[in-house]
Design an enzyme around this catalytic site. Structure first.
Site, PDB file in Angstrom:
ATOM      1  CG  HIS A 173      53.153  -8.378  13.185  1.00 45.37           C
ATOM      2  ND1 HIS A 173      54.216  -8.883  13.879  1.00 45.37           N
ATOM      3  CD2 HIS A 173      53.672  -7.849  12.037  1.00 45.37           C
ATOM      4  CE1 HIS A 173      55.337  -8.638  13.212  1.00 45.37           C
ATOM      5  NE2 HIS A 173      55.026  -8.025  12.076  1.00 45.37           N
ATOM      6  CG  ASN A 302      29.438 -22.853  19.562  1.00 40.20           C
ATOM      7  OD1 ASN A 302      29.487 -21.628  19.621  1.00 40.20           O
ATOM      8  ND2 ASN A 302      28.919 -23.602  20.528  1.00 40.20           N
ATOM      9  CD  GLU A 307      35.721 -24.098  18.723  1.00 39.69           C
ATOM     10  OE1 GLU A 307      35.936 -23.235  19.568  1.00 39.69           O
ATOM     11  OE2 GLU A 307      34.636 -24.693  18.632  1.00 39.69           O
TER      12      GLU A 307
END
Ligand code: ARG
Length: 485
Positions: A173, A302, A307
């Protein structure tokens, strides 16, 4: 490779198709916009090498069965080989008027070898031809993707080998659950990739079946030998039903499904790296090899690579969906809808390949684990609470009772700003008389990890064994691929 741009939309490409492309039944010419709409040459040029190889096998079979002479066969085969050279030199650039790669090759062949070129299409149709081409293409691509999966797995194992004793928080979780070996975490991805590797091998068997000779849909009156072409093209089997042969794209759906699962796995790892590289986690630092900056915020580094992988997963799932919808409700046998299978397949292949390459580089040289920070992370939480319950359970206290007692301990610790290791022996014994001084070793992160020595668990011995198994699997995988060559 030709860009789509060269073929679509430009007024130059709106050449009318000549009435001779089709039989004498046609007297007029196709509307230029419809010619462009109908054509697949802008993308099926990617099949050219497979188309040439398939046609060479077909020519060989036509001679083998006496349908053409050996001399004609030789002319056809060498003409097709010349087209291959032209293409590789960049001199074969068919336009829209030729519609697709199959017609473009036949037209060029006839220019090169004369009228004998017109015999190539005897006992064949573009329907079985295109099916053959895609299968040859996918077979090749599956081998390449499996090789890439192997390279990615190797990088994961290399990182894991250096990380057996690096302990990180394990989560459920996304809440700290129990400490684990970093190697164990990395090897979970190795296992996913192994399933991907095996899945592709399984699909390969169904890709590797020859539809050639099914012709338009019903077979042919010519005495062809379908097993002969299958053998020449190294297909393992031959479709037993000509209708199924020309209309089946199950293998491509299966491929896109396997490709989607690869992206599911890569995107999960990508997501973890994105989280881990955030200031909040700070578990990894991205190296300059794989990180990018912001055009406005000078301090930023980044995680564009993971991504993009996470984002590109959507493309592949979309291609799978597209092909399923194309096939749904399609009557037998060939329908032009099937031309729409190519772009999803091609883009699916190239997306999987570029993502695997990027993730291999990222895991190999793009991230550095902040081992000190990881070491700290597991000492400042309650992820050893289960082990206190296990400790009591080992001494005969029923697990549920032990679990409840430890729950109370954790609650009082939180209230007083303490960790479990901060409690005195008296405090422990006030909770339960079975606590002895060895409770302190039992709850160190090292011991907590080492203790989970059940098969497949994170215990260091299990992880070392898993690494040996992983190396053996990699060697076996390599052998399997080598045997295929
Ligand atoms: N370009 C077509 C495709 O990709 C080749 C087969 C066309 N067959 C036909 N009868 N129109 O599916």
């Amino acid at each position: 490779m030709f860009s789509t741009h060269n073929f679509q939309g430009s007024p130059l490409t709106h050449q009318p198709s000549s009435p001779q492309t089709w039989s004498q039944r046609f007297t007029g010419t196709l509307h230029p916009a419809i010619a462009t709409f109908n054509a697949s040459i802008s993308f099926d040029i990617a099949l050219i090498e497979y188309d040439l190889t398939g046609s060479q096998a077909h020519a060989q079979m036509l001679a083998h069965t006496g349908i053409i002479t050996d001399g004609e066969r030789d002319q056809l085969i060498s003409g097709l080989e010349s087209i291959r050279h032209e293409y590789r030199r960049g001199d074969f650039c068919p336009g829209i008027a030729l519609e697709d790669i199959h017609l473009a090759v036949e037209k060029r062949l006839t220019e090169l070898v004369g009228d004998v070129g017109k015999k190539l299409h005897t006992a064949r149709s573009r329907n079985d031809q295109v099916g053959t081409d895609i299968r040859l293409y996918l077979r090749h691509q599956i081998d390449e993707i499996r090789q890439q999966l192997g390279q990615f797995q190797t990088v994961l194992v290399e990182q894991a080998e250096q990380s057996v004793e690096t302990i990180i928080p394990g989560y459920t979780h996304l809440q700290r659950a129990q400490p684990i070996s970093l190697a164990h975490h990395l090897l979970a991805y190795f296992e996913m990739m192994q399933r991907d590797w095996e899945r592709l091998g399984d699909i390969y068997r169904r890709v590797n079946v020859s539809p050639l000779g099914a012709c338009a849909l019903a077979g042919t009156p010519f005495p062809i030998d379908r097993h002969y072409t299958a053998q020449l093209l190294e297909f393992q089997d031959v479709y037993g039903n000509s209708l199924d042969a020309v209309s089946d794209r199950d293998f491509a759906i299966e491929f896109l499904c396997a490709a989607s699962l690869i992206l599911v796995h890569l995107s999960r790892l990508a997501e973890e790296i994105i989280l881990w590289s955030s200031q909040e986690f700070h578990f990894v630092t991205l190296t300059d090899r794989c990180a990018t900056g912001s055009s406005i915020m000078p301090q930023k580094k980044n995680p564009d690579v993971p991504e993009l992988v996470r984002g590109k997963a959507g493309r592949v799932f979309g291609h799978l969906q597209a092909l399923l919808v194309i096939m749904k409700g399609l009557p037998l046998a060939y329908n032009k809808d099937l031309q729409e299978d190519k772009e999803p397949i091609f883009d699916g292949v190239s997306t999987v390949k570029t993502c695997l390459e990027a993730m291999t580089i990222l895991m190999g040289e793009g991230i550095v684990f902040n081992r000190e920070r990881l070491g700290m992370a597991v000492t400042e939480d309650f992820s050893n609470a289960t082990d206190v319950a296990d400790y009591l359970a080992n001494k005969g206290v029923p697990f549920r009772e032990a679990y409840n007692l430890v729950g109370q301990v954790v609650r009082t610790c939180i209230a007083s700003g303490k960790l479990l290791k901060d409690l005195t022996l008296e405090e422990w014994q006030a909770v339960h008389p079975q606590f002895d001084p060895d409770i302190y070793t039992a709850i160190t992160p090292r011991q907590v990890v080492a203790a989970r020595n059940s098969y497949g668990g994170t215990g260091f011995n299990q992880v070392r064994q898993a690494l040996i198994t992983a190396r053996t699997r990699l060697a076996d995988n390599n052998q399997t691929l080598l045997k295929r060559k």
